[in-house]
Design an enzyme around this catalytic site. Structure first.
Site, PDB file in Angstrom:
ATOM      1  N   GLU A 129      61.905  32.070  12.072  1.00  0.00           N
ATOM      2  CA  GLU A 129      62.397  30.705  12.275  1.00  0.00           C
ATOM      3  C   GLU A 129      63.923  30.747  12.412  1.00  0.00           C
ATOM      4  O   GLU A 129      64.636  31.224  11.521  1.00  0.00           O
ATOM      5  CB  GLU A 129      62.014  29.746  11.141  1.00  0.00           C
ATOM      6  CG  GLU A 129      62.495  28.338  11.526  1.00  0.00           C
ATOM      7  CD  GLU A 129      62.204  27.232  10.519  1.00  0.00           C
ATOM      8  OE1 GLU A 129      61.689  27.521   9.427  1.00  0.00           O
ATOM      9  OE2 GLU A 129      62.523  26.076  10.856  1.00  0.00           O
TER      10      GLU A 129
ATOM     11  N   ASP B  36      70.629  22.203  17.046  1.00  0.00           N
ATOM     12  CA  ASP B  36      71.711  21.236  17.254  1.00  0.00           C
ATOM     13  C   ASP B  36      71.752  20.810  18.721  1.00  0.00           C
ATOM     14  O   ASP B  36      71.835  21.669  19.603  1.00  0.00           O
ATOM     15  CB  ASP B  36      73.050  21.864  16.842  1.00  0.00           C
ATOM     16  CG  ASP B  36      73.086  22.104  15.337  1.00  0.00           C
ATOM     17  OD1 ASP B  36      72.995  21.132  14.584  1.00  0.00           O
ATOM     18  OD2 ASP B  36      73.182  23.279  14.933  1.00  0.00           O
TER      19      ASP B  36
ATOM     20  N   THR C 296      60.349  17.896   9.305  1.00  0.00           N
ATOM     21  CA  THR C 296      61.623  18.327   8.731  1.00  0.00           C
ATOM     22  C   THR C 296      62.469  17.097   8.419  1.00  0.00           C
ATOM     23  O   THR C 296      62.183  15.997   8.884  1.00  0.00           O
ATOM     24  CB  THR C 296      62.402  19.252   9.693  1.00  0.00           C
ATOM     25  OG1 THR C 296      62.942  18.459  10.740  1.00  0.00           O
ATOM     26  CG2 THR C 296      61.537  20.354  10.264  1.00  0.00           C
ATOM     27  N   LYS C 297      63.534  17.306   7.643  1.00  0.00           N
ATOM     28  CA  LYS C 297      64.428  16.199   7.272  1.00  0.00           C
ATOM     29  C   LYS C 297      64.978  15.496   8.502  1.00  0.00           C
ATOM     30  O   LYS C 297      65.004  14.276   8.588  1.00  0.00           O
ATOM     31  CB  LYS C 297      65.589  16.731   6.439  1.00  0.00           C
ATOM     32  CG  LYS C 297      65.185  17.044   5.051  1.00  0.00           C
ATOM     33  CD  LYS C 297      66.378  16.994   4.142  1.00  0.00           C
ATOM     34  CE  LYS C 297      65.851  16.825   2.723  1.00  0.00           C
ATOM     35  NZ  LYS C 297      66.757  17.168   1.704  1.00  0.00           N
ATOM     36  N   PHE C 298      65.405  16.305   9.476  1.00  0.00           N
ATOM     37  CA  PHE C 298      65.974  15.740  10.701  1.00  0.00           C
ATOM     38  C   PHE C 298      64.936  14.910  11.424  1.00  0.00           C
ATOM     39  O   PHE C 298      65.208  13.832  11.932  1.00  0.00           O
ATOM     40  CB  PHE C 298      66.465  16.867  11.622  1.00  0.00           C
ATOM     41  CG  PHE C 298      67.792  17.404  11.196  1.00  0.00           C
ATOM     42  CD1 PHE C 298      68.966  16.905  11.727  1.00  0.00           C
ATOM     43  CD2 PHE C 298      67.865  18.396  10.239  1.00  0.00           C
ATOM     44  CE1 PHE C 298      70.191  17.387  11.315  1.00  0.00           C
ATOM     45  CE2 PHE C 298      69.086  18.887   9.820  1.00  0.00           C
ATOM     46  CZ  PHE C 298      70.250  18.385  10.356  1.00  0.00           C
ATOM     47  N   GLU C 299      63.706  15.438  11.436  1.00  0.00           N
ATOM     48  CA  GLU C 299      62.624  14.768  12.142  1.00  0.00           C
ATOM     49  C   GLU C 299      62.299  13.442  11.466  1.00  0.00           C
ATOM     50  O   GLU C 299      62.163  12.408  12.124  1.00  0.00           O
ATOM     51  CB  GLU C 299      61.411  15.701  12.085  1.00  0.00           C
ATOM     52  CG  GLU C 299      60.314  15.386  13.033  1.00  0.00           C
ATOM     53  CD  GLU C 299      59.303  16.534  13.035  1.00  0.00           C
ATOM     54  OE1 GLU C 299      59.399  17.440  12.180  1.00  0.00           O
ATOM     55  OE2 GLU C 299      58.428  16.514  13.908  1.00  0.00           O
TER      56      GLU C 299
ATOM     57  N   ASP D  32      64.434  16.064  19.101  1.00  0.00           N
ATOM     58  CA  ASP D  32      64.307  14.605  19.234  1.00  0.00           C
ATOM     59  C   ASP D  32      65.379  14.092  20.201  1.00  0.00           C
ATOM     60  O   ASP D  32      65.731  12.927  20.168  1.00  0.00           O
ATOM     61  CB  ASP D  32      64.421  13.901  17.874  1.00  0.00           C
ATOM     62  CG  ASP D  32      65.711  14.218  17.151  1.00  0.00           C
ATOM     63  OD1 ASP D  32      66.525  14.999  17.689  1.00  0.00           O
ATOM     64  OD2 ASP D  32      65.920  13.683  16.043  1.00  0.00           O
TER      65      ASP D  32
ATOM     66  N   ASP E  95      74.671  34.406  12.349  1.00  0.00           N
ATOM     67  CA  ASP E  95      74.449  33.837  13.679  1.00  0.00           C
ATOM     68  C   ASP E  95      73.175  34.456  14.275  1.00  0.00           C
ATOM     69  O   ASP E  95      73.086  35.676  14.444  1.00  0.00           O
ATOM     70  CB  ASP E  95      75.675  34.175  14.546  1.00  0.00           C
ATOM     71  CG  ASP E  95      75.565  33.629  15.965  1.00  0.00           C
ATOM     72  OD1 ASP E  95      74.485  33.144  16.356  1.00  0.00           O
ATOM     73  OD2 ASP E  95      76.577  33.697  16.683  1.00  0.00           O
TER      74      ASP E  95
HETATM   75  C1  SAM Z   1      69.923  20.218  13.420  1.00  0.00           C
HETATM   76  S1  SAM Z   1      69.679  21.443  12.200  1.00  0.00           S
HETATM   77  C2  SAM Z   1      67.901  21.539  12.083  1.00  0.00           C
HETATM   78  C3  SAM Z   1      67.430  22.203  10.825  1.00  0.00           C
HETATM   79  C4  SAM Z   1      65.927  22.297  10.643  1.00  0.00           C
HETATM   80  N1  SAM Z   1      65.311  23.138  11.666  1.00  0.00           N
HETATM   81  C5  SAM Z   1      65.309  20.917  10.616  1.00  0.00           C
HETATM   82  O1  SAM Z   1      64.594  20.565  11.573  1.00  0.00           O
HETATM   83  O2  SAM Z   1      65.514  20.186   9.649  1.00  0.00           O
HETATM   84  C6  SAM Z   1      70.102  22.936  13.071  1.00  0.00           C
HETATM   85  C7  SAM Z   1      70.266  24.132  12.150  1.00  0.00           C
HETATM   86  O3  SAM Z   1      70.510  25.275  12.955  1.00  0.00           O
HETATM   87  C8  SAM Z   1      71.524  26.053  12.343  1.00  0.00           C
HETATM   88  N2  SAM Z   1      72.139  26.867  13.414  1.00  0.00           N
HETATM   89  C9  SAM Z   1      72.752  26.436  14.536  1.00  0.00           C
HETATM   90  N3  SAM Z   1      73.137  27.458  15.304  1.00  0.00           N
HETATM   91  C10 SAM Z   1      72.759  28.591  14.647  1.00  0.00           C
HETATM   92  C11 SAM Z   1      72.889  29.976  14.926  1.00  0.00           C
HETATM   93  N4  SAM Z   1      73.472  30.415  16.048  1.00  0.00           N
HETATM   94  N5  SAM Z   1      72.411  30.856  14.041  1.00  0.00           N
HETATM   95  C12 SAM Z   1      71.818  30.427  12.892  1.00  0.00           C
HETATM   96  N6  SAM Z   1      71.644  29.119  12.571  1.00  0.00           N
HETATM   97  C13 SAM Z   1      72.114  28.218  13.444  1.00  0.00           C
HETATM   98  C14 SAM Z   1      72.443  25.044  11.694  1.00  0.00           C
HETATM   99  O4  SAM Z   1      73.201  25.614  10.644  1.00  0.00           O
HETATM  100  C15 SAM Z   1      71.445  23.998  11.194  1.00  0.00           C
HETATM  101  O5  SAM Z   1      71.001  24.298   9.880  1.00  0.00           O
END
Ligand code: SAM
Length: 226
Positions: free
Chosen positions: A55, A130, A205-208, A166, A107
């Site tokens: 994931e 994101d 998920t929280k965002f969802e 979304d 990353d």
């Molecule tokens: C909008 S959040 C969604 C989190 C989770 N999947 C959810 O649906 O609740 C995006 C997540 O991706 C992580 N993220 C973004 N770019 C990343 C990267 N290149 N490597 C690792 N994590 C990354 C961010 O830190 C963040 O926690």
């Protein structure tokens, strides 16, 4: 060698709670995988031969914990850069006594480039990456041809790639990148978006949840590595 860079995140400091800080110190040696430029042997890392699922961007980790609990027969890797989320995930792994999860605080592009090897992954999950809504920031979105090609190289034939967003405009971008990829085929017989995330056991998920409360629609995509 896939040596591209995508700046898909900004380092958010975020408040790390005391419990998360303790987890980052004491549980990291058990579950954490240090970032490096050396390739990993995943069977050795988990000490067994089992399907390996990844994931990317697990956020607070609920989905990952849920999948790992539901499928003790599979091994799970989670990658995120957000320390409070990593701490929270570590706490959940300990609370649930899970031994089939390993965590990277790094990353994802670099982990895939350097540490994960060709054909080492079965399924890959990317839920609510994101969206980078501004046009001048679209280059920061993870789902673009180079990244999908890198994922394809790290996945085994027959493995599944699950995506959800979304953000309509990002959903369209995901669809077009994957439809033009020679490495993936759409698992939806009629083409286009998947009707729901049904094949994956995942809690919203929280965002969802927040998005759905605001009346946002969710687009799911399900592709198979050829
Ligand atoms: C909008 S959040 C969604 C989190 C989770 N999947 C959810 O649906 O609740 C995006 C997540 O991706 C992580 N993220 C973004 N770019 C990343 C990267 N290149 N490597 C690792 N994590 C990354 C961010 O830190 C963040 O926690």
């Amino acid at each position: 060698m896939n040596s591209f860079i995508i700046r898909s995140f900004v380092r958010r400091s975020g408040r790390v709670t005391l419990a998360q800080q303790r987890a980052l110190e004491t549980l990291w040696p058990r579950y954490g995988v240090p970032a490096s430029q050396t390739s990993l042997d995943l069977q050795e890392l988990f000490g067994r031969t089992a399907a390996k699922h990844l994931e990317i961007g697990f956020g607070m980790g609920d989905t990952l914990v849920n999948m790992a609990k539901t499928h003790p027969e599979y091994d799970y890797l989670g990658i995120d850069v957000y320390r409070p989320g990593v701490g929270r995930l570590l706490l959940q792994l300990e609370a649930n006594q899970l031994s089939n999860v390993r965590v990277f605080c790094a990353d994802a592009v670099e982990v895939l480039q350097y540490q994960l090897t060709v054909s080492s992954l079965d399924n890959v999950y990317l839920f609510f990456p994101d969206p980078w809504p501004r046009k001048r920031h679209h280059k920061r979105r993870l789902v673009q041809p180079e990244f999908i090609q890198l994922l394809a190289q790290r996945m085994k034939a027959g493995g599944y790639l699950y995506l959800a967003t979304d953000w309509q405009d990002y959903a369209q971008q995901m669809l077009s990148v994957l439809e033009t990829s020679p490495d993936f085929i759409n698992s939806v017989a009629t083409g286009g978006f998947a009707p729901s995330a049904a094949p994956v056991e995942r809690p919203l998920t929280k965002f969802e949840q927040r998005g759905l409360r605001l009346g946002n629609k969710v687009w799911n995509l399900l592709y198979q590595r050829q």
